[in-house]
Design an enzyme around this catalytic site. Sequence first.
Site, PDB file in Angstrom:
ATOM      1  N   GLY A   1       0.890  -0.804  -9.575  1.00  0.00           N
ATOM      2  CA  GLY A   1       0.537  -2.193  -9.839  1.00  0.00           C
ATOM      3  C   GLY A   1      -0.145  -2.307 -11.197  1.00  0.00           C
TER       4      GLY A   1
ATOM      5  N   GLN B   1      -2.796  -7.744  -3.579  1.00  0.00           N
ATOM      6  CA  GLN B   1      -3.523  -7.840  -2.293  1.00  0.00           C
ATOM      7  C   GLN B   1      -2.894  -8.850  -1.347  1.00  0.00           C
ATOM      8  OE1 GLN B   1      -5.777  -5.864  -1.164  1.00  0.00           O
ATOM      9  NE2 GLN B   1      -6.363  -4.765  -3.018  1.00  0.00           N
TER      10      GLN B   1
ATOM     11  N   HIS C   1       1.514   1.014  -2.200  1.00  0.00           N
ATOM     12  CA  HIS C   1       0.550   1.770  -1.389  1.00  0.00           C
ATOM     13  C   HIS C   1      -0.462   0.893  -0.657  1.00  0.00           C
ATOM     14  CE1 HIS C   1      -3.171   1.895  -4.019  1.00  0.00           C
ATOM     15  NE2 HIS C   1      -2.282   1.559  -4.930  1.00  0.00           N
TER      16      HIS C   1
ATOM     17  N   CYS D   1     -11.254   0.227  -6.239  1.00  0.00           N
ATOM     18  CA  CYS D   1     -10.030   0.707  -6.864  1.00  0.00           C
ATOM     19  C   CYS D   1     -10.077   0.601  -8.379  1.00  0.00           C
ATOM     20  CB  CYS D   1      -8.805   0.025  -6.286  1.00  0.00           C
ATOM     21  SG  CYS D   1      -8.885  -1.735  -6.261  1.00  0.00           S
TER      22      CYS D   1
HETATM   23  N1  PLP Z   1      -4.490  -5.467  -8.633  1.00  0.00           N
HETATM   24  C1  PLP Z   1      -5.294  -5.540  -7.564  1.00  0.00           C
HETATM   25  C2  PLP Z   1      -5.777  -6.871  -7.096  1.00  0.00           C
HETATM   26  C3  PLP Z   1      -5.678  -4.396  -6.887  1.00  0.00           C
HETATM   27  O1  PLP Z   1      -6.465  -4.477  -5.826  1.00  0.00           O
HETATM   28  C4  PLP Z   1      -5.228  -3.155  -7.360  1.00  0.00           C
HETATM   29  C5  PLP Z   1      -5.735  -1.988  -6.635  1.00  0.00           C
HETATM   30  O2  PLP Z   1      -5.776  -0.937  -6.761  1.00  0.00           O
HETATM   31  C6  PLP Z   1      -4.364  -3.116  -8.471  1.00  0.00           C
HETATM   32  C7  PLP Z   1      -4.036  -4.287  -9.087  1.00  0.00           C
HETATM   33  C8  PLP Z   1      -3.830  -1.832  -9.020  1.00  0.00           C
HETATM   34  O3  PLP Z   1      -2.687  -1.446  -8.289  1.00  0.00           O
HETATM   35  P1  PLP Z   1      -2.250   0.117  -8.284  1.00  0.00           P
HETATM   36  O4  PLP Z   1      -3.267   0.832  -7.467  1.00  0.00           O
HETATM   37  O5  PLP Z   1      -0.881   0.094  -7.635  1.00  0.00           O
HETATM   38  O6  PLP Z   1      -2.219   0.538  -9.690  1.00  0.00           O
END
Ligand code: PLP
Length: 381
Positions: free
Chosen positions: A71, A177, A199, A321
């Site tokens: 993401g 989300q 994921h 995260c």
């Molecule tokens: N955007 C949001 C709102 C998230 O909660 C996250 C979480 O990790 C991400 C983007 C990033 O996605 P990724 O973990 O697939 O890089």
Amino acid sequence: MTSVYLDHNATTSLDSRVLEVMLPWLREQSGNPTSRHIFGRSARTAIEHARTQVAEACGAYASQVIFTATGTEANNFAVKGIAANQAGLQILHSAIEHPCVSRPAQSLQQLGCKGHQVAVDQHGKLDVAQLESLLDVPTSLVSVMLANNETGVIQDIATIAEMTRQAGALMHTDAVQGLGKLPLNFIDLNVHAMTISSHKIHGPQGAAALVLDKRVDIQPLLHGGGQERGLRSGTENVAAIVGFGMACELAMANRQDFAKHTQALRDQFEHGLKSLNATIFSSQVARLPNTSFFAIKDIEGETLVIALDRKGFAVASGSACSSDSTEPSHVLLAMGVTPDLARGAVRVSFGTQNTAAQVTSLLDVLKNEILRLKQLTSIAA
Ligand code: PLP
């Protein structure tokens, strides 16, 4: 001691049905999807099937789905790729975006693209009047997340997108989300680009997508062999993409049960939290059904997270995260929460496997830990 996992907004376990469809692509000879022979062609067919599954889960056409690894990559791609073609124009994003939207936007300042944050109110909802006035200046892109990873607050994306379109700008939403937790329809959201990630819905790590209106003029982040319509070069991660497709199909079938089940657990939890004098953030506005974000006065969120972990409950403090920063949550600060209270923030995000009995024990443990930590603080004072 087996721990109870209550951090589903950070990541989720791989569903066994997802693993099953992935295994042949990991175990057996799998061709490069760009190869013309039988092995390559069957990998290509599997990817295209996954593309259809992903598209169906978010109300898009398969041709609008561009696979990425994460993401984070899809958000960087949307922000940098769109702005690159419109150097000099401003980029607007909400003050509560994930850093993988706000940081690429900041990095574009070197190209002369001014970035502006749009404020949120005390509940975490976007200040639409401020957005409208900022849109008086020529703008390339507006990026506002569908649902916040910390508070769970849901934005009125279709309305924001309409305002953005009226001003002649493009609209991106980070729906990472939202997928699997909310009804998600790319066309109804009225956006030009939307990010989703595997994921978070019991799919594997290593697959995500930018869903993109094909008329959008966008520069790739990665140049090379021209995969994904030339917009994301690099040999596709076939197993992860196949798993992502299956996870989307399962998430779509399970969405209403997920919402009903996790919301009941959250209601039970927050009912208990009130008797512990907790401050529950954003409880008066529409939120993701599974998310509870709260703070206990005079107790550090980090300390509580560690104490709960020791007692067998895995929860998060602030923004799990993004990084291991101990700064108070930028989301809460943007909502006007004092830094002291924001430092106390703890997030519990439920999943389908959690039970009412786990919530009852969590509340018992929380009560004891709060008492213990308060006693320690008063001895130290
Ligand atoms: N955007 C949001 C709102 C998230 O909660 C996250 C979480 O990790 C991400 C983007 C990033 O996605 P990724 O973990 O697939 O890089």
